[in-house]
Design a protein around this motif. Structure first.
Motif, PDB file in Angstrom:
ATOM      1  N   SER A  52       0.959  -1.318  -0.280  1.00  0.00           N
ATOM      2  CA  SER A  52      -0.024   0.120  -0.357  1.00  0.00           C
ATOM      3  C   SER A  52       0.494   1.277   0.089  1.00  0.00           C
ATOM      4  O   SER A  52       0.866   2.376  -0.554  1.00  0.00           O
ATOM      5  N   LYS A  53       1.695   1.514   0.855  1.00  0.00           N
ATOM      6  CA  LYS A  53       2.842   2.662   0.961  1.00  0.00           C
ATOM      7  C   LYS A  53       3.684   2.616  -0.547  1.00  0.00           C
ATOM      8  O   LYS A  53       3.542   3.836  -0.639  1.00  0.00           O
ATOM      9  N   GLU A  54       3.674   1.898  -1.464  1.00  0.00           N
ATOM     10  CA  GLU A  54       4.461   2.103  -2.992  1.00  0.00           C
ATOM     11  C   GLU A  54       3.506   2.367  -3.507  1.00  0.00           C
ATOM     12  O   GLU A  54       3.415   3.558  -4.814  1.00  0.00           O
ATOM     13  N   ILE A  55       2.090   1.925  -3.132  1.00  0.00           N
ATOM     14  CA  ILE A  55       1.299   2.061  -4.494  1.00  0.00           C
ATOM     15  C   ILE A  55       0.357   3.890  -3.989  1.00  0.00           C
ATOM     16  O   ILE A  55       0.330   4.343  -4.912  1.00  0.00           O
ATOM     17  N   LYS A  56       0.371   4.312  -3.130  1.00  0.00           N
ATOM     18  CA  LYS A  56       0.271   5.286  -2.454  1.00  0.00           C
ATOM     19  C   LYS A  56       1.356   6.003  -2.835  1.00  0.00           C
ATOM     20  O   LYS A  56       0.637   7.869  -3.615  1.00  0.00           O
ATOM     21  N   MET A  57       2.167   5.919  -3.259  1.00  0.00           N
ATOM     22  CA  MET A  57       3.401   7.098  -3.786  1.00  0.00           C
ATOM     23  C   MET A  57       3.442   7.486  -5.233  1.00  0.00           C
ATOM     24  O   MET A  57       3.054   8.157  -6.246  1.00  0.00           O
ATOM     25  N   LEU A  58       2.498   6.250  -6.302  1.00  0.00           N
ATOM     26  CA  LEU A  58       1.968   6.139  -7.626  1.00  0.00           C
ATOM     27  C   LEU A  58       0.669   7.638  -7.316  1.00  0.00           C
ATOM     28  O   LEU A  58       0.870   8.555  -7.744  1.00  0.00           O
ATOM     29  N   GLN A  59       0.457   6.813  -6.084  1.00  0.00           N
ATOM     30  CA  GLN A  59      -1.358   8.434  -6.355  1.00  0.00           C
ATOM     31  C   GLN A  59      -1.169   9.990  -6.346  1.00  0.00           C
ATOM     32  O   GLN A  59      -1.699  10.438  -6.729  1.00  0.00           O
ATOM     33  N   ASN A  60      -0.004  10.362  -5.752  1.00  0.00           N
ATOM     34  CA  ASN A  60       0.958  11.421  -5.900  1.00  0.00           C
ATOM     35  C   ASN A  60       1.716  12.020  -6.651  1.00  0.00           C
ATOM     36  O   ASN A  60       1.722  12.935  -7.048  1.00  0.00           O
ATOM     37  N   ASP A  61       1.585  10.873  -7.640  1.00  0.00           N
ATOM     38  CA  ASP A  61       2.127  11.418  -9.578  1.00  0.00           C
ATOM     39  C   ASP A  61       1.013  12.049  -9.789  1.00  0.00           C
ATOM     40  O   ASP A  61      -0.086  12.183 -10.221  1.00  0.00           O
ATOM     41  N   LYS A  62       1.357  13.372  -9.608  1.00  0.00           N
ATOM     42  CA  LYS A  62       0.744  14.453 -11.144  1.00  0.00           C
ATOM     43  C   LYS A  62       0.016  13.917 -12.459  1.00  0.00           C
ATOM     44  O   LYS A  62      -0.711  13.787 -12.807  1.00  0.00           O
ATOM     45  N   LYS A  63       0.917  13.086 -13.233  1.00  0.00           N
ATOM     46  CA  LYS A  63       0.003  12.181 -14.498  1.00  0.00           C
ATOM     47  C   LYS A  63      -0.725  11.295 -14.234  1.00  0.00           C
ATOM     48  O   LYS A  63      -1.513  10.747 -14.732  1.00  0.00           O
ATOM     49  N   LEU A  64      -0.794  10.366 -13.135  1.00  0.00           N
ATOM     50  CA  LEU A  64      -1.693   9.649 -12.204  1.00  0.00           C
ATOM     51  C   LEU A  64      -2.061  10.035 -11.546  1.00  0.00           C
ATOM     52  O   LEU A  64      -3.515   9.349 -11.322  1.00  0.00           O
ATOM     53  N   LYS A  65      -2.906  11.377 -11.795  1.00  0.00           N
ATOM     54  CA  LYS A  65      -4.005  11.486  -9.997  1.00  0.00           C
ATOM     55  C   LYS A  65      -4.994  11.165 -11.145  1.00  0.00           C
ATOM     56  O   LYS A  65      -5.776  11.617 -12.084  1.00  0.00           O
ATOM     57  N   GLY A  66      -6.167  10.340 -10.202  1.00  0.00           N
ATOM     58  CA  GLY A  66      -7.451  10.208 -10.206  1.00  0.00           C
ATOM     59  C   GLY A  66      -7.748   9.291 -10.242  1.00  0.00           C
ATOM     60  O   GLY A  66      -8.492   8.837 -10.826  1.00  0.00           O
ATOM     61  N   LYS A  67      -6.604   8.372 -10.953  1.00  0.00           N
ATOM     62  CA  LYS A  67      -6.389   6.723 -11.811  1.00  0.00           C
ATOM     63  C   LYS A  67      -6.310   5.707 -10.464  1.00  0.00           C
ATOM     64  O   LYS A  67      -6.382   4.264 -11.539  1.00  0.00           O
ATOM     65  N   ILE A  68      -6.096   6.155  -9.497  1.00  0.00           N
ATOM     66  CA  ILE A  68      -6.100   4.995  -9.031  1.00  0.00           C
ATOM     67  C   ILE A  68      -6.402   5.494  -7.352  1.00  0.00           C
ATOM     68  O   ILE A  68      -6.374   6.011  -6.837  1.00  0.00           O
ATOM     69  N   SER A  69      -7.423   4.422  -7.325  1.00  0.00           N
ATOM     70  CA  SER A  69      -8.308   5.030  -6.103  1.00  0.00           C
ATOM     71  C   SER A  69      -7.919   4.556  -4.653  1.00  0.00           C
ATOM     72  O   SER A  69      -7.219   3.403  -4.931  1.00  0.00           O
ATOM     73  N   THR A  70      -9.047   4.357  -3.544  1.00  0.00           N
ATOM     74  CA  THR A  70      -8.481   3.635  -2.460  1.00  0.00           C
ATOM     75  C   THR A  70      -8.211   2.302  -2.486  1.00  0.00           C
ATOM     76  O   THR A  70      -8.181   1.304  -1.781  1.00  0.00           O
ATOM     77  N   ASP A  71      -9.268   1.603  -3.181  1.00  0.00           N
ATOM     78  CA  ASP A  71      -9.444   0.363  -3.019  1.00  0.00           C
ATOM     79  C   ASP A  71      -8.899  -0.537  -3.914  1.00  0.00           C
ATOM     80  O   ASP A  71      -8.367  -1.401  -3.716  1.00  0.00           O
ATOM     81  N   ASP A  72      -7.900   0.447  -4.728  1.00  0.00           N
ATOM     82  CA  ASP A  72      -7.146  -0.419  -5.586  1.00  0.00           C
ATOM     83  C   ASP A  72      -5.236  -0.540  -4.953  1.00  0.00           C
ATOM     84  O   ASP A  72      -5.196  -1.186  -5.019  1.00  0.00           O
ATOM     85  N   LEU A  73      -6.025  -0.121  -3.653  1.00  0.00           N
ATOM     86  CA  LEU A  73      -4.230  -0.038  -2.897  1.00  0.00           C
ATOM     87  C   LEU A  73      -4.707  -1.441  -2.129  1.00  0.00           C
ATOM     88  O   LEU A  73      -3.685  -2.010  -1.611  1.00  0.00           O
ATOM     89  N   GLN A  74      -6.021  -2.200  -1.642  1.00  0.00           N
ATOM     90  CA  GLN A  74      -6.324  -3.432  -1.455  1.00  0.00           C
ATOM     91  C   GLN A  74      -5.804  -4.633  -2.228  1.00  0.00           C
ATOM     92  O   GLN A  74      -5.988  -5.582  -2.551  1.00  0.00           O
ATOM     93  N   GLN A  75      -6.697  -4.229  -3.505  1.00  0.00           N
ATOM     94  CA  GLN A  75      -7.211  -5.195  -4.392  1.00  0.00           C
ATOM     95  C   GLN A  75      -5.786  -5.405  -6.272  1.00  0.00           C
ATOM     96  O   GLN A  75      -6.439  -5.964  -7.075  1.00  0.00           O
ATOM     97  N   SER A  76      -5.403  -4.554  -6.194  1.00  0.00           N
ATOM     98  CA  SER A  76      -4.568  -4.414  -7.383  1.00  0.00           C
ATOM     99  C   SER A  76      -2.911  -4.164  -7.213  1.00  0.00           C
ATOM    100  O   SER A  76      -2.604  -3.701  -5.405  1.00  0.00           O
ATOM    101  N   ASN A  77      -2.120  -4.873  -7.945  1.00  0.00           N
ATOM    102  CA  ASN A  77      -0.556  -4.226  -7.364  1.00  0.00           C
ATOM    103  C   ASN A  77      -0.803  -3.401  -9.500  1.00  0.00           C
ATOM    104  O   ASN A  77      -1.612  -3.241 -10.137  1.00  0.00           O
ATOM    105  N   PHE A  78       0.875  -2.734  -9.153  1.00  0.00           N
ATOM    106  CA  PHE A  78       1.126  -1.963 -10.240  1.00  0.00           C
ATOM    107  C   PHE A  78       2.668  -2.369 -10.846  1.00  0.00           C
ATOM    108  O   PHE A  78       2.706  -2.717  -9.699  1.00  0.00           O
ATOM    109  N   VAL A  79       3.463  -1.876 -12.168  1.00  0.00           N
ATOM    110  CA  VAL A  79       3.902  -2.540 -13.121  1.00  0.00           C
ATOM    111  C   VAL A  79       4.766  -1.361 -13.339  1.00  0.00           C
ATOM    112  O   VAL A  79       3.981  -1.023 -14.132  1.00  0.00           O
ATOM    113  N   ILE A  80       6.133  -0.684 -13.046  1.00  0.00           N
ATOM    114  CA  ILE A  80       6.796   0.071 -14.013  1.00  0.00           C
ATOM    115  C   ILE A  80       7.280  -0.642 -14.843  1.00  0.00           C
ATOM    116  O   ILE A  80       8.173  -1.219 -13.742  1.00  0.00           O
TER     117      ILE A  80
END
Length: 142
Positions: A52-80
């Motif tokens: 969750s703490k790693e994914i929250k860093m993505l939420q703060n990215d200006k280009k990703l604003k609004g694309k990652i929900s709070t539910d995604d922290l628990q239900q999804s993984n992300f790959v860069i």
């Protein structure tokens, strides 16, 4: 030169909008949230974010604003996906396919190189892509 730059922009826009379709009522397995030809890391690497703490860093990215929900922290993984430093424009990195098995998720990555002889921007670029995987299963990148 204007034609090749326009063609490159159109190709990048097409890739940046790609995601799987939901035709049978099932949850979409993955989404390409962002694909840029510049702004990635200096070296070629793939980073899998599961905490969750790693994914929250993505939420703060200006280009990703609004694309990652709070539910995604628990239900999804992300790959860069970072392609590393490239000498010109015309490079991109994207997802070729994503497959779910009983045990994990397998992502096949596609690196796109410019055509030989193509007119390209003459600046160093750092192509990258951010992918949302709608699963918490372990991920393998190929």
């Amino acid at each position: 030169m204007k034609k090749s730059i326009l063609s490159l922009v159109l190709v990048l826009m097409l890739f940046s909008c790609k995601s799987t379709t939901n035709t049978n009522g099932k949850k979409v397995l993955y989404e390409v949230l962002l694909q840029q030809n510049d702004g990635g890391g200096n070296i070629n690497f793939y980073e899998i974010l599961t905490e969750s703490k790693e994914i929250k860093m993505l939420q703060n990215d200006k280009k990703l604003k609004g694309k990652i929900s709070t539910d995604d922290l628990q239900q999804s993984n992300f790959v860069i996906l970072n392609m590393g430093q490239k000498p010109t424009g015309g490079y991109a990195i994207t997802v070729e396919s994503v497959t779910e098995t009983d045990k994990n998720i397998v992502i096949k990555v596609k690196e796109i190189n410019p055509d030989s002889g193509a007119m390209l921007t003459q600046s160093i670029t750092y192509p990258y892509t951010v992918v949302k995987i709608n699963s918490k299963k372990p991920i393998t990148v190929q």
